[in-house]
Design a protein around this motif. Structure first.
Motif, PDB file in Angstrom:
ATOM      1  N   HIS A 165       0.739  -1.230   0.466  1.00 19.71           N
ATOM      2  CA  HIS A 165       0.317  -0.283   0.224  1.00 19.71           C
ATOM      3  C   HIS A 165       1.030   1.100   0.410  1.00 19.71           C
ATOM      4  CE1 HIS A 165       1.411  -0.641   4.494  1.00 19.71           C
ATOM      5  NE2 HIS A 165       0.799   0.017   3.925  1.00 19.71           N
ATOM      6  N   GLU A 166       2.171   1.365   0.207  1.00 14.44           N
ATOM      7  CA  GLU A 166       2.920   2.704   0.215  1.00 14.44           C
ATOM      8  C   GLU A 166       4.365   1.905  -0.284  1.00 14.44           C
ATOM      9  OE1 GLU A 166       2.946   3.870   4.471  1.00 14.44           O
ATOM     10  OE2 GLU A 166       4.662   1.789   4.973  1.00 14.44           O
ATOM     11  N   GLN A 167       4.718   3.108  -0.681  1.00 12.76           N
ATOM     12  CA  GLN A 167       6.586   2.416  -1.059  1.00 12.76           C
ATOM     13  C   GLN A 167       7.383   2.302   0.514  1.00 12.76           C
ATOM     14  OE1 GLN A 167       6.667   2.860  -4.415  1.00 12.76           O
ATOM     15  NE2 GLN A 167       9.459   2.513  -4.013  1.00 12.76           N
ATOM     16  N   SER A 168       7.309   1.458   0.962  1.00  9.88           N
ATOM     17  CA  SER A 168       7.754   0.327   1.804  1.00  9.88           C
ATOM     18  C   SER A 168       8.865  -0.536   1.542  1.00  9.88           C
ATOM     19  CB  SER A 168       7.603   1.455   3.920  1.00  9.88           C
ATOM     20  OG  SER A 168       6.787   0.573   3.952  1.00  9.88           O
ATOM     21  N   ALA A 169       9.297  -0.891   2.799  1.00  9.22           N
ATOM     22  CA  ALA A 169       9.330  -2.588   2.337  1.00  9.22           C
ATOM     23  C   ALA A 169       9.691  -2.806   3.951  1.00  9.22           C
ATOM     24  CB  ALA A 169      10.368  -2.929   1.903  1.00  9.22           C
ATOM     25  N   ILE A 170       9.538  -4.145   4.543  1.00 11.44           N
ATOM     26  CA  ILE A 170       9.350  -4.811   5.829  1.00 11.44           C
ATOM     27  C   ILE A 170      10.682  -6.002   5.778  1.00 11.44           C
ATOM     28  CG2 ILE A 170       8.719  -6.562   7.042  1.00 11.44           C
ATOM     29  CD1 ILE A 170       7.421  -3.124   7.498  1.00 11.44           C
ATOM     30  N   ALA A 171      11.707  -5.616   6.519  1.00 17.37           N
ATOM     31  CA  ALA A 171      12.614  -6.672   6.795  1.00 17.37           C
ATOM     32  C   ALA A 171      12.823  -6.819   7.909  1.00 17.37           C
ATOM     33  CB  ALA A 171      13.666  -5.857   7.228  1.00 17.37           C
ATOM     34  N   ALA A 172      12.156  -8.615   8.675  1.00 18.86           N
ATOM     35  CA  ALA A 172      12.274  -9.460   9.498  1.00 18.86           C
ATOM     36  C   ALA A 172      12.681 -10.501   9.919  1.00 18.86           C
ATOM     37  CB  ALA A 172      10.711  -9.618   9.461  1.00 18.86           C
ATOM     38  N   ILE A 173      13.067 -10.861  11.267  1.00 18.28           N
ATOM     39  CA  ILE A 173      13.684 -12.043  11.303  1.00 18.28           C
ATOM     40  C   ILE A 173      12.726 -12.485  12.313  1.00 18.28           C
ATOM     41  CG2 ILE A 173      15.232 -13.488  12.601  1.00 18.28           C
ATOM     42  CD1 ILE A 173      17.639 -11.049  12.002  1.00 18.28           C
ATOM     43  N   HIS A 174      11.897 -14.157  12.094  1.00 20.19           N
ATOM     44  CA  HIS A 174      10.840 -14.114  12.791  1.00 20.19           C
ATOM     45  C   HIS A 174      11.312 -15.456  13.784  1.00 20.19           C
ATOM     46  CE1 HIS A 174       7.706 -12.266  11.240  1.00 20.19           C
ATOM     47  NE2 HIS A 174       8.298 -12.424   9.663  1.00 20.19           N
ATOM     48  N   ASP A 175      11.281 -15.845  14.475  1.00 21.64           N
ATOM     49  CA  ASP A 175      11.798 -17.050  15.175  1.00 21.64           C
ATOM     50  C   ASP A 175      12.771 -18.279  15.480  1.00 21.64           C
ATOM     51  OD1 ASP A 175       8.727 -17.426  16.067  1.00 21.64           O
ATOM     52  OD2 ASP A 175       8.303 -18.423  13.558  1.00 21.64           O
ATOM     53  N   TYR A 176      14.209 -17.120  15.585  1.00 16.82           N
ATOM     54  CA  TYR A 176      15.746 -17.125  15.877  1.00 16.82           C
ATOM     55  C   TYR A 176      15.485 -16.870  16.913  1.00 16.82           C
ATOM     56  CZ  TYR A 176      20.074 -15.445  16.268  1.00 16.82           C
ATOM     57  OH  TYR A 176      21.882 -15.204  16.246  1.00 16.82           O
TER      58      TYR A 176
END
Length: 462
Positions: A415-426
């Motif tokens: 919906h916008e000019q952005s991104a998500i960087a994510a670490i899960h369950d580390y």
């Protein structure tokens, strides 16, 4: 011929609204009740299926919505699930909403109903809590699936956070010093009216792609609500409003007095400084022409609260598991493939090759003085141009080297000019205090610098 009931998935089924929704909706629908931890006792209702699902995990979300017709979305990320959650709740909400959007599309869901919050008439400078709820609406709209956004202010019912805050204040304190925001106005609505309206909306084409504010019978300030509850409880309470009592002090004060989790209280209080009046209520007024009166609603909630003797929840933490989420600026024209490659190439440069990245087919290794710190395995079948997924497979900094859900991802916001960087369950291998002080802080700094790098790239293009 026996007709099979349609199935509705309830995301957030174990919460306050979810429990009420299951009881009522199971009369007309088969229920898939989604929650992280399954209840200790199984439902006696054959139409209710409890289903363990982590909605931060796209793969699990896709499985959870299989063979469902509708989704009731009740998730709000106001509590921390992992022992260390390095993120703001609005970024967590964004990931869950995007996972629901993607999973709903894959499973051909017919209709999504989202229960959010009333947005003030003057929405300039509104709280992050309300902005986040509005953002979830926008993200779900990006699916193209018919969406009904139901917005409420205070929902009155035993077990609800907003009601419990006021109830415990009244029960505990004879004299209350109240902040200025307690003069703000709201239209509290009974939880049973909320559920009845949701029931009438499911699969109803008349409310497809509509935003509907729901409300109770009275427009009332929080001070007046406190006095009304005290009167119904036959308690004499005195209120003294202090204009210098700011939001920060309010949160701390309420946390100490009520015992409700601070991460739940904080975003709620941020939103209470606004008048939350229902404006877009045509369909609600038509479907629920005689809402339950505020007095009747409060009386029932008080009786249930006293009967159940609900105690403040204790803080519960999972084992030493980490989730980090950062929202990044995305240069125009970039997709997640380019973003992932840029990160892998940029990291050694910014740290003068002390930290190196080595790519071999689908394996990425990050090393320090030839010591393998982390090993990522690129998941080709779970990646696309708008999402790059790497499983964390090993390295000195990983304690659970074969833990399948541990992953690192880049995803493009729909919906916008952005991104998500994510670490899960580390699961980090360093002792927890050392991890928090050094590695977690280092990762946060790295993502901050990477975001600055992306902003520079975008500015050069402009």
């Amino acid at each position: 011929m026996i007709m099979t009931k349609p199935r509705i998935a309830i995301a957030g089924a174990s919460g306050f609204i979810g429990i009420y929704a299951i009881e009522e909706l199971s009369k007309n629908f088969r229920i898939r009740a989604l929650c992280r931890n399954l209840p200790t006792t199984n439902s006696l209702n054959s139409d209710v299926q409890w289903f363990s699902c982590d909605l931060f995990n796209l793969k699990e979300a896709e499985i959870a919505f299989q063979d469902c017709d509708y989704i009731l979305y009740l998730i709000h990320s106001m509590t921390k699930g992992s022992r260390l959650t390095q993120s703001t709740f609005d970024d967590l909400d964004l990931i869950i909403a995007d996972n629901v959007r993607r999973s709903a599309l894959k499973n051909n869901i017919k209709h999504i109903i989202y229960l959010g919050g009333i947005i003030p008439e003057i929405n300039y400078g509104i709280s992050r809590h309300l902005k986040s709820r509005n953002e979830v609406e926008i993200v779900l709209t990006c699916s193209g699936i018919p969406l009904t956004c139901i917005r409420a202010g205070i929902i009155i019912g035993s077990g609800g956070s907003s009601f419990q805050i006021v109830y415990r204040l009244v029960k505990t304190l004879k004299i209350m010093t109240t902040p200025k925001w307690t003069k703000s106005l709201s239209q509290p609505v009974d939880v049973n009216d909320v559920i009845q309206f949701i029931k009438l909306c499911v699969g109803n084409k008349e409310v497809y792609n509509k935003v509907i504010d729901i409300h109770g019978t009275e427009l009332i300030s929080y001070n007046e609500l406190i006095i009304k509850i005290a009167t119904l409880m036959k308690l004499k309470r005195t209120l003294i409003t202090l204009p210098f009592f700011n939001l920060g002090l309010s949160k701390l004060w309420l946390y100490i007095i009520t015992g409700i989790d601070y991460y739940t209280i904080s975003p709620l209080i941020d939103s209470l400084k606004y008048d939350l009046k229902a404006n877009h209520s045509l369909y609600f007024n038509n479907y629920i022409p005689n809402p339950i009166s505020l007095n009747d609603s409060l009386q029932r909630a008080i009786e249930n609260e006293e009967k159940n003797e609900i105690k403040p929840r204790r803080k519960t933490f999972e084992e030493n598991k980490v989730r980090t989420v950062q929202r990044l600026n995305l240069p125009m024209g970039w997709d997640s493939i380019r973003l992932g490659k840029e990160y892998i190439n940029w990291l050694p440069k910014v740290f003068f090759t002390i930290i190196r990245s080595k790519v071999n087919n689908n394996i990425v290794r990050f090393t320090f003085l030839k010591i393998n710190l982390l090993t990522f395995e690129f998941s080709d079948d779970r990646s696309s141009t708008d999402r790059q997924l790497f499983y964390i497979k090993g390295g000195l900094l990983v304690i659970k080297k074969d833990y399948p859900p541990a992953r690192f991802e880049f995803r493009i916001s729909p919906h916008e000019q952005s991104a998500i960087a994510a670490i899960h369950d580390y699961y980090p291998s360093l002792p927890w205090p050392i991890y928090r002080i050094f590695q977690a802080s280092f990762h946060k700094m790295v993502m901050y610098l990477f975001n600055k790098h992306l902003i520079k790239i975008q500015n050069k293009k402009v």
